[in-house]
Every structure is written in C-alpha cells, then in structure tokens.
Design an enzyme around this catalytic site. Structure first.
Site, PDB file in Angstrom:
ATOM      1  N   ASP A 180     -95.912 -45.354 -74.660  1.00 54.74           N
ATOM      2  CA  ASP A 180     -96.496 -46.654 -73.951  1.00 54.74           C
ATOM      3  C   ASP A 180     -96.598 -47.862 -74.850  1.00 54.74           C
ATOM      4  O   ASP A 180     -96.011 -47.348 -75.975  1.00 54.74           O
ATOM      5  CB  ASP A 180     -98.175 -46.034 -73.693  1.00 54.74           C
ATOM      6  CG  ASP A 180     -98.717 -46.680 -72.636  1.00 54.74           C
ATOM      7  OD1 ASP A 180     -98.397 -48.040 -72.350  1.00 54.74           O
ATOM      8  OD2 ASP A 180     -99.668 -45.987 -71.834  1.00 54.74           O
ATOM      9  N   ARG A 241     -94.238 -46.088 -59.347  1.00 55.64           N
ATOM     10  CA  ARG A 241     -93.642 -47.190 -58.432  1.00 55.64           C
ATOM     11  C   ARG A 241     -92.131 -47.059 -58.410  1.00 55.64           C
ATOM     12  O   ARG A 241     -91.354 -46.877 -59.336  1.00 55.64           O
ATOM     13  CB  ARG A 241     -93.837 -48.780 -58.862  1.00 55.64           C
ATOM     14  CG  ARG A 241     -95.400 -49.059 -58.515  1.00 55.64           C
ATOM     15  CD  ARG A 241     -95.582 -49.121 -56.971  1.00 55.64           C
ATOM     16  NE  ARG A 241     -97.030 -49.611 -56.435  1.00 55.64           N
ATOM     17  CZ  ARG A 241     -98.034 -48.638 -56.221  1.00 55.64           C
ATOM     18  NH1 ARG A 241     -97.747 -47.297 -56.270  1.00 55.64           N
ATOM     19  NH2 ARG A 241     -99.183 -49.008 -55.607  1.00 55.64           N
ATOM     20  N   GLU A 270     -89.658 -48.903 -50.039  1.00 57.85           N
ATOM     21  CA  GLU A 270     -90.050 -48.135 -49.253  1.00 57.85           C
ATOM     22  C   GLU A 270     -90.961 -48.575 -47.842  1.00 57.85           C
ATOM     23  O   GLU A 270     -91.538 -49.837 -47.925  1.00 57.85           O
ATOM     24  CB  GLU A 270     -91.142 -47.015 -49.742  1.00 57.85           C
ATOM     25  CG  GLU A 270     -92.547 -47.691 -50.435  1.00 57.85           C
ATOM     26  CD  GLU A 270     -93.304 -46.850 -51.166  1.00 57.85           C
ATOM     27  OE1 GLU A 270     -92.620 -46.121 -52.307  1.00 57.85           O
ATOM     28  OE2 GLU A 270     -94.533 -46.611 -51.047  1.00 57.85           O
ATOM     29  N   HIS A 288     -94.769 -40.917 -50.513  1.00 59.53           N
ATOM     30  CA  HIS A 288     -95.736 -41.686 -51.134  1.00 59.53           C
ATOM     31  C   HIS A 288     -97.198 -40.882 -50.737  1.00 59.53           C
ATOM     32  O   HIS A 288     -97.998 -41.452 -50.220  1.00 59.53           O
ATOM     33  CB  HIS A 288     -95.917 -42.989 -50.623  1.00 59.53           C
ATOM     34  CG  HIS A 288     -96.287 -43.934 -51.723  1.00 59.53           C
ATOM     35  ND1 HIS A 288     -96.251 -45.281 -52.045  1.00 59.53           N
ATOM     36  CD2 HIS A 288     -97.583 -43.722 -52.379  1.00 59.53           C
ATOM     37  CE1 HIS A 288     -96.913 -45.688 -52.941  1.00 59.53           C
ATOM     38  NE2 HIS A 288     -97.692 -44.673 -53.179  1.00 59.53           N
ATOM     39  N   GLY A 290     -99.181 -39.699 -53.364  1.00 59.42           N
ATOM     40  CA  GLY A 290     -99.936 -39.652 -54.637  1.00 59.42           C
ATOM     41  C   GLY A 290    -101.419 -39.197 -54.461  1.00 59.42           C
ATOM     42  O   GLY A 290    -101.978 -38.302 -54.804  1.00 59.42           O
ATOM     43  N   SER A 291    -101.961 -40.200 -53.508  1.00 61.35           N
ATOM     44  CA  SER A 291    -103.318 -40.367 -53.397  1.00 61.35           C
ATOM     45  C   SER A 291    -104.208 -39.679 -52.147  1.00 61.35           C
ATOM     46  O   SER A 291    -105.194 -39.761 -51.799  1.00 61.35           O
ATOM     47  CB  SER A 291    -103.981 -41.708 -53.529  1.00 61.35           C
ATOM     48  OG  SER A 291    -103.528 -42.484 -52.392  1.00 61.35           O
TER      49      SER A 291
HETATM   50  C1  DGY Z   1    -101.764 -46.654 -55.286  1.00 64.01           C
HETATM   51  O1  DGY Z   1    -103.109 -46.710 -55.229  1.00 64.01           O
HETATM   52  O2  DGY Z   1    -101.467 -47.344 -55.882  1.00 64.01           O
HETATM   53  C2  DGY Z   1    -101.089 -45.862 -54.773  1.00 64.01           C
HETATM   54  O3  DGY Z   1     -99.684 -46.018 -54.638  1.00 64.01           O
HETATM   55  C3  DGY Z   1    -101.373 -45.698 -53.008  1.00 64.01           C
HETATM   56  O4  DGY Z   1    -102.337 -44.636 -53.106  1.00 64.01           O
END
Ligand code: DGY
Length: 322
Positions: A180, A241, A270, A288, A290-291
């Site tokens: 980081d 990303r 994308e 995508h 992730g969330s």
């Molecule tokens: C974000 O929150 O940036 C994700 O890529 C979508 O949930």
C-alpha cells in the site's frame, strides 16, 4: 411540504425504492432500461431534480456533469467506487458526491476469496466439465489444483476490503503480505507483512489479490513487467477495478503458465470482457458480483438514502462524502 425530486438511474432493491418513493418525488427506473448508459440522457432526465442516485459504471464524467441542470445538489452513488464520477468537476459546480463505504467490505472480500479458491482448486473448469456432460468419474489425477493452506497471500490495497480478506485468509492458515502507499497501524496489520516496493511484494507472494481503485494512478498496474516479478505458478485475483490489469499481459502469463490461474470479477470496459480470457480454462470469470448479496445491497441503498436525506431533507453534511 413538496418532496425534492430524485432521479434514480437503476432498478434498486425493493426496500430502497420504497423508501425513496416515500420521501422523494422519485423518478425510478423499474425495468432497468439502459438509458443510464448515456450521460446526456442522464442529464436530460435530471431536469428539475435536486439529487441523482446513480450506480457504478454510470457515465458521470466531465461532460455529463457540465450538462446537469443547476437544480442538482447531490450525486449519491450506489457503490463504494467513484471512478465513474468526475468528482472535481461536480464539486466545482457545488454538487456533493457521496458513496457507500464499509457496508460492502465483507461481501467483496468473500468474492475475492471465492475467486482465490476457484483459481486454486480449478472450480470453474470442474463446473464446466460437469455441465458439458464431460465428466466420466473420479480419477486420481483429475483437475489437481493447489491448496491455499500455508501459501503467502499478497493483498494490493490494504483498506477495508483487503483487511477483511486478510481475516478470512488467516482462517485458511495463509501468511498475509500487503502493499500500500503507507504502512497500516499494528492493530490493522494484525501480523500482516508490509512491503515498501513492488519487487519485494510480488517476488514473495503466491497469490495476488487486487483491491485498488480505478483511475489513472492504477491503470494497467499489473503489467508484463510486474507479472514477471511474480513467482512462477502464482495466482492472480482482481475484484477491485478492471482497468488496473493489462489484460493482454495477463493472458500471455496465463498461457505460458507463469501465472497458474486467475480469478476476475471486474473488467476494463465492462460488460465487455477481453476476448483472450474466454479462450482460457485457467481463469475464473464472474460478472462483477463483489457486493451482490441481499444484505449488502439493502445496506448500500440505505446508505445512499442517508446521504441524500442529510443534504436534501435536513440541509446537513452528508455522512459519506466521497
Ligand atoms: C462498488 O461498490 O464500487 C462496486 O464495484 C459495486 O458494488
């Protein structure tokens, strides 16, 4: 009292839309019609709106921001990432920009972990084999992957998501390394090993998991030169990303076997996916996700509306300024 007008670019979870409709004159997009892909159309539909609730990937670059009506006071994005919004241009116009941090960290780390396991254990290949009717029974040497136990996990970007992933990986007896811009305090490190150079980081780890934001600073970060620094047979996972990976370079490394396998949840441009990936068995490709849990998406919606309510209903500072 008249409710402020809110333009919502995407179809959102039911609880979010219901709350928005209760407290705002909400312009919803219940069928997720794709007008949100066109910045000029977003600006046109924002006529008279005080706020815009947008989402990851909506084109809110400089041209869109410039075209927004003066009535817009806040852009609240249903995402933690803000690389789709020209924030300085918005601020210059006096438009607040907010996002949804924290509530998606665990879910996104789960997807990174899922991809790590898919890559290590060849789960995508196995699933495709079964679906294709090409599995003819257990075999001693079939689809042998590698274990994550005892491997060195390298987390690029040791923020909230990276730290959640570290906690999960400790449960798999992995050794945690991270890179980081600066070293994290000891209570966040919890024994994770900081690297102050890419060379030291990449040449040490067995698995790279990428958690860096988009934008020019990270564009094609994982390029041929950095891939060459990695140990032969390493794994690469990206749930941050897409543009931070040089796709052609990663495909070459996957073809040569220098990178054993990869797992990707995000892509440059994308929903377009670099064609080279589709031809390879040793890359797991997710859309995508992730969330994408029910709990997280509800929490993201609540966070978006908390930000909007503060600015538009109470005239206060937004709790999650991007
Ligand atoms: C974000 O929150 O940036 C994700 O890529 C979508 O949930």
């Amino acid at each position: 009292m008249t409710k402020p007008t809110l333009l919502i670019t995407r179809h959102l979870p039911a609880a979010t839309e219901a709350r928005a409709a209760r407290d705002y004159d909400a312009r919803l997009n219940p069928k997720d019609d794709p007008w949100f892909r066109d910045g000029a159309e977003i600006a046109r539909r924002a006529a008279g709106a005080s706020g815009i609730l947008c989402a990851a990937g909506d084109p809110l670059g400089e041209a869109t921001i410039a075209a927004l009506p003066d009535s817009v006071k806040i852009i609240s994005t249903f995402s933690v990432g803000t690389d789709h919004i020209a924030i300085p241009a918005a601020r210059a116009r006096g438009i607040e920009v907010t996002n949804t941090p924290e509530v998606l960290s665990f879910a996104t780390a789960e997807i990174a972990f899922t991809l790590m396991l898919m890559a290590a254990r060849r789960a995508g290949e196995g699933e495709r084999m079964v679906r294709a009717g090409a599995w003819h029974g257990w075999a001693p040497t079939q689809l042998m992957g590698i274990t994550l136990e005892g491997k060195r996990l390298g987390i690029l970007g040791f923020g909230r998501i990276g730290q959640k992933l570290a906690a999960m990986a400790r449960g798999m007896s992995m050794e945690i390394h991270y890179r980081d811009v600066r070293r994290a305090p000891a209570e966040q490190e919890m024994g994770a090993i900081f690297h102050d150079s890419d060379a030291s980081f990449l040449s040490t780890i067995d698995v790279l998991s990428m958690h860096v934001p988009g934008g020019d600073a990270t564009r094609k970060w994982l390029n041929a030169e950095r891939l060459a620094m990695m140990r032969a047979g390493s794994l690469v996972v990206n749930s941050g990303r897409g543009p931070s990976v040089d796709d052609a370079a990663l495909v070459d490394a996957l073809k040569s076997g220098h990178i054993r396998a990869a797992g990707l949840d995000v892509y440059d441009g994308e929903p377009h996916v670099f064609s080279g990936y589709r031809e390879l068995q040793n890359v797991a490709l997710l859309p995508h996700l992730g969330s994408a849990t029910i709990e997280t998406r509800d929490a993201m919606g609540a966070r978006c509306l908390d930000n909007l309510d503060a600015v538009l209903l109470r005239g206060e500072a937004a709790p999650h300024r991007a």
